[in-house]
Design a protein around this motif. Sequence first.
Motif, PDB file in Angstrom:
ATOM      1  N   TYR A   1     -31.252  22.490 -14.838  1.00 26.96           N
ATOM      2  CA  TYR A   1     -30.088  23.064 -15.165  1.00 26.96           C
ATOM      3  C   TYR A   1     -29.746  24.001 -14.239  1.00 26.96           C
ATOM      4  CZ  TYR A   1     -29.508  20.725 -19.726  1.00 26.96           C
ATOM      5  OH  TYR A   1     -29.195  19.746 -20.605  1.00 26.96           O
TER       6      TYR A   1
ATOM      7  N   ALA B   1     -29.064  13.986 -22.092  1.00 21.42           N
ATOM      8  CA  ALA B   1     -28.843  15.260 -22.379  1.00 21.42           C
ATOM      9  C   ALA B   1     -27.780  16.030 -22.387  1.00 21.42           C
ATOM     10  CB  ALA B   1     -30.026  16.274 -21.654  1.00 21.42           C
ATOM     11  N   CYS B   2     -27.761  17.250 -22.823  1.00 14.19           N
ATOM     12  CA  CYS B   2     -26.502  18.005 -22.897  1.00 14.19           C
ATOM     13  C   CYS B   2     -25.955  18.203 -21.282  1.00 14.19           C
ATOM     14  CB  CYS B   2     -26.325  19.370 -23.562  1.00 14.19           C
ATOM     15  SG  CYS B   2     -27.408  19.537 -25.037  1.00 14.19           S
TER      16      CYS B   2
ATOM     17  N   GLN C   1     -23.681  20.401 -20.340  1.00 13.71           N
ATOM     18  CA  GLN C   1     -23.390  21.925 -20.183  1.00 13.71           C
ATOM     19  C   GLN C   1     -23.763  22.602 -21.474  1.00 13.71           C
ATOM     20  OE1 GLN C   1     -19.546  22.915 -18.321  1.00 13.71           O
ATOM     21  NE2 GLN C   1     -19.370  24.759 -19.388  1.00 13.71           N
ATOM     22  N   LEU C   2     -24.525  23.845 -21.214  1.00 14.04           N
ATOM     23  CA  LEU C   2     -25.075  24.521 -22.305  1.00 14.04           C
ATOM     24  C   LEU C   2     -24.380  25.769 -22.830  1.00 14.04           C
ATOM     25  CD1 LEU C   2     -28.725  24.517 -20.925  1.00 14.04           C
ATOM     26  CD2 LEU C   2     -27.831  23.084 -22.549  1.00 14.04           C
TER      27      LEU C   2
ATOM     28  N   ILE D   1     -30.969  24.852 -28.212  1.00 10.19           N
ATOM     29  CA  ILE D   1     -30.080  23.639 -28.300  1.00 10.19           C
ATOM     30  C   ILE D   1     -30.756  22.682 -28.336  1.00 10.19           C
ATOM     31  CG2 ILE D   1     -28.183  22.832 -26.845  1.00 10.19           C
ATOM     32  CD1 ILE D   1     -27.795  25.828 -25.566  1.00 10.19           C
TER      33      ILE D   1
ATOM     34  N   CYS E   1     -30.866  19.020 -27.692  1.00 15.28           N
ATOM     35  CA  CYS E   1     -30.099  17.686 -27.064  1.00 15.28           C
ATOM     36  C   CYS E   1     -30.544  16.805 -27.690  1.00 15.28           C
ATOM     37  CB  CYS E   1     -30.249  17.776 -25.554  1.00 15.28           C
ATOM     38  SG  CYS E   1     -29.475  19.310 -24.614  1.00 15.28           S
TER      39      CYS E   1
END
Length: 154
Positions: A51, A69-70, A72-73, A102, A104
């Motif tokens: 990231y 995966a996500c 944007q965090l 978080i 994901c």
Amino acid sequence: MDQEKKKKRYIRLRDQIKQLMSRCEDRDARMATISAVLYHKMDCFFWTGFYLLTQDNELVVKSYQGPVACMQLAKEKGVCWAGVLENRTIVVDDVCAFPGHIACDSRSKSEIVVPVRDTSGKVIGVLDVDSKELSSFDNIDQEYLEEIVKLIYI
Ligand code: SME
């Protein structure tokens, strides 16, 4: 994997990654290669990737291996942001116990996040590795993953 075996595996991978880095100076290609090598060669690694901070100070996913995966965090929340804001490696034995974690993918149980620094020493993002087992990461993972991310800029 026992500690000695893990150490030896990391030494082999670090040397292999160093060799691969010498073939191409492109930062993104190097990150993609590191994600792939770690994902395919370390038994319990369920997700590996980077990231990076954008110009708008968001953390956005770049090259990775593993489940989707996500992208944007959420700002300043979770393990990756903790690695950036505290400018240090974060080892999480049980992601459910980490405030703001978080998820994901609900199969992730433990996690390590290692800051990536550019040539001036500024944090530009993190390497994130997830495992499906609790307490997968220790000081050996920390030591070698910190060495491996430094190879992005050699
Ligand atoms: N768990 C991370 C989010 C990224 S995924 O694990 C791939 C976090 O809390 O920042």
